[in-house]
Design an enzyme around this catalytic site. Structure first.
Site, PDB file in Angstrom:
ATOM      1  N   HIS A 122      20.443  15.027 -32.443  1.00 45.36           N
ATOM      2  CA  HIS A 122      21.300  15.316 -33.594  1.00 45.36           C
ATOM      3  C   HIS A 122      20.881  16.695 -34.137  1.00 45.36           C
ATOM      4  CE1 HIS A 122      22.627  14.876 -37.823  1.00 45.36           C
ATOM      5  NE2 HIS A 122      23.432  13.929 -37.398  1.00 45.36           N
ATOM      6  N   ASP A 199      12.783  10.287 -34.104  1.00 44.41           N
ATOM      7  CA  ASP A 199      13.902  10.200 -35.030  1.00 44.41           C
ATOM      8  C   ASP A 199      14.493   8.793 -34.887  1.00 44.41           C
ATOM      9  OD1 ASP A 199      16.327  10.268 -36.299  1.00 44.41           O
ATOM     10  OD2 ASP A 199      17.044  12.108 -35.339  1.00 44.41           O
ATOM     11  N   GLN A 202      18.890   6.107 -35.693  1.00 44.87           N
ATOM     12  CA  GLN A 202      19.837   5.191 -35.037  1.00 44.87           C
ATOM     13  C   GLN A 202      19.135   4.010 -34.378  1.00 44.87           C
ATOM     14  OE1 GLN A 202      23.122   5.437 -35.261  1.00 44.87           O
ATOM     15  NE2 GLN A 202      23.257   7.465 -36.198  1.00 44.87           N
TER      16      GLN A 202
HETATM   17  N1  PMP Z   1      19.254  11.795 -36.516  1.00 41.48           N
HETATM   18  C1  PMP Z   1      20.183  11.013 -35.987  1.00 41.48           C
HETATM   19  C2  PMP Z   1      20.005  10.493 -34.588  1.00 41.48           C
HETATM   20  C3  PMP Z   1      21.311  10.684 -36.740  1.00 41.48           C
HETATM   21  O1  PMP Z   1      22.263   9.908 -36.201  1.00 41.48           O
HETATM   22  C4  PMP Z   1      21.442  11.178 -38.046  1.00 41.48           C
HETATM   23  C5  PMP Z   1      22.658  10.857 -38.890  1.00 41.48           C
HETATM   24  N2  PMP Z   1      23.879  10.900 -38.220  1.00 41.48           N
HETATM   25  C6  PMP Z   1      20.425  11.975 -38.557  1.00 41.48           C
HETATM   26  C7  PMP Z   1      19.339  12.259 -37.765  1.00 41.48           C
HETATM   27  C8  PMP Z   1      20.485  12.541 -39.931  1.00 41.48           C
HETATM   28  O2  PMP Z   1      20.520  11.538 -40.894  1.00 41.48           O
HETATM   29  P1  PMP Z   1      20.836  11.904 -42.421  1.00 41.48           P
HETATM   30  O3  PMP Z   1      22.085  12.722 -42.402  1.00 41.48           O
HETATM   31  O4  PMP Z   1      20.999  10.575 -43.072  1.00 41.48           O
HETATM   32  O5  PMP Z   1      19.656  12.655 -42.941  1.00 41.48           O
END
Ligand code: PMP
Length: 409
Positions: A122, A199, A202
């Site tokens: 991400h 991370d 998910q």
């Molecule tokens: N990492 C992953 C794999 C995600 O799916 C997401 C959110 N889509 C994030 C990080 C970031 O999360 P947030 O926007 O809640 O900080």
């Protein structure tokens, strides 16, 4: 076992209709809906227990402080961290990664050092490292993936070297649904003398997490993807490592003694929690975790796995669909394209049928580049989804196809 009707009744938003159709909410990778117990907890905190924490000796402040620290203990148990000091409340996964990228970079990264990420990350697990590499003159290395959306572990092994400082990898891909072999990734990194951030944005909502067994150095996630409130998340870090890192934000609560000549910092975890913490939503997150634990994360994983298998089989039957991510070890997150149909068109038509899916790049532009597409449609499941919703989705996709081309049903 899961009583799905009882669970669905816990989520008031699921009762509503959109465009006169029952809502089929399949955008859980973006955010999950909240059970009534979480909403009630937030109400209770604001209406009966609100006062700034760690500051007052008065009754309400002590109540709020105790509620906040109780939330920290609950999160420690949920992740099976060894110590409460290892649980730092953040605004979410992004904030947690940025904290590590800054503080770890200041302490451990120099010119010529390397950070490893993967193609499927991400943006939140790419850009903070790029920013850190720019500051420190370090280099970002990228693990490639197979056509089916799995990390190429041999290439990962080749990237590891004495220059590697940290490996930052998603546990579960938000676009492909792939569950990465994090234990092996961590073991290999540690053998090479590098640290690892996982991370978990998910993964925490789908599979049991044990940070000690996983042996990661850092683990981050967001509360809002775990049936909890927005604006709250957790950064777990191993105590010895966190002790060594400088804070990344200065302000109230993170200090011990402030002098114009020199300031000393508070102990863990407060060193990383500058300013008034989001104690209300931390307690809301605790309530979400208690909700999940009452059902049992193993039960949730088993239910979702069965639903994932069913959905995958049904999606595969659709004429003209291209599914991205074919890993066997996966969660119920499916990205796809319908041949000849723009993903936004698919998303908009499904929306009119009451089916909420995500369209676009899913904050994974390098992954879109890898597949040579501009965007995808994504359906992502949570514990309250059902086979009936999968059937609605598949019917909706078929209808979309027929609207663009007269495909046989
Ligand atoms: N990492 C992953 C794999 C995600 O799916 C997401 C959110 N889509 C994030 C990080 C970031 O999360 P947030 O926007 O809640 O900080």
């Amino acid at each position: 076992m899961i009583d799905i009707q009882k669970i669905r009744a816990d989520f008031p938003i699921l009762r509503q209709k959109v465009y006169g159709k029952p809502l089929a909410y399949l955008d859980n990778g973006a955010t999950t809906q909240k059970p009534q117990t979480v909403i009630d907890t937030l109400m209770r905190m604001y209406s009966r227990q609100n006062a700034n924490i760690h500051r007052g000796v008065h009754y309400l402040s002590e109540q709020a402080t105790e509620a906040y620290e109780s939330a920290r203990r609950t999160l420690r148990d949920f992740l099976n961290a060894a110590l409460s000091q290892e649980i730092i409340f953040t605004a979410g996964a992004t904030a947690g990664i940025n904290t590590v990228a800054f503080s770890y970079g200041e302490r451990f990264v120099g010119a010529g050092d390397e950070i490893i990420v993967s193609v499927m990350e991400h943006h939140s697990n790419i850009v903070p490292w790029q920013m850190m590499c720019n500051r420190k003159n370090a280099r970002l290395k990228v693990i490639p993936i197979t056509a089916g959306g799995e990390l190429i572990m041999d290439e990962y092994r080749k990237l590891l070297s004495p220059k590697t400082r940290l490996v930052a990898i998603t546990h579960v891909s938000n676009t492909l649904g792939t569950i990465n072999p994090v234990k092996e990734i961590i073991r290999l990194a540690h053998d090479a003398g590098a640290h690892v951030l996982i991370d978990g944005a998910q993964s925490v909502q789908h599979i049991p997490i044990d940070v000690q067994e996983m042996d990661c150095d850092f683990f981050v996630f967001s509360g809002h993807k775990l049936y909890g409130p927005t604006g709250i998340g957790v950064l777990y870090g191993r105590r010895e490592l966190l002790e060594e890192l400088p804070p990344c934000q200065g302000g109230g609560d993170m200090v011990d003694c402030v002098r114009f000549e020199q300031t000393t910092y508070n102990e863990l975890p407060f060193k990383f929690e500058a300013g008034t913490a989001n104690y209300i939503d931390a307690v809301g997150l605790e309530s979400a975790v208690n909700y999940i634990r009452a059902i049992g994360i193993e039960n949730i994983a088993a239910y979702e796995h069965e639903l994932m298998n069913y959905t995958r089989e049904e999606l595969r039957k659709i004429d003209g669909i291209r599914l991205f991510g074919t890993a066997e070890n996966r969660v119920g997150t499916f990205s796809f394209l319908l041949e000849g149909v723009h993903p936004y068109d698919t998303g908009m038509i499904l929306d009119k049928m009451g089916i909420a899916v995500r369209t676009g790049t899913h904050c994974t532009q390098p992954l879109m580049q890898h597949y040579g597409v501009e965007g995808m449609v994504r359906a992502s499941m949570a514990l309250y989804n059902t086979r009936e919703e999968t059937d609605l989705l598949c019917d909706g996709i078929r209808k979309t196809g027929r609207m663009f081309f007269s495909r046989p049903a």
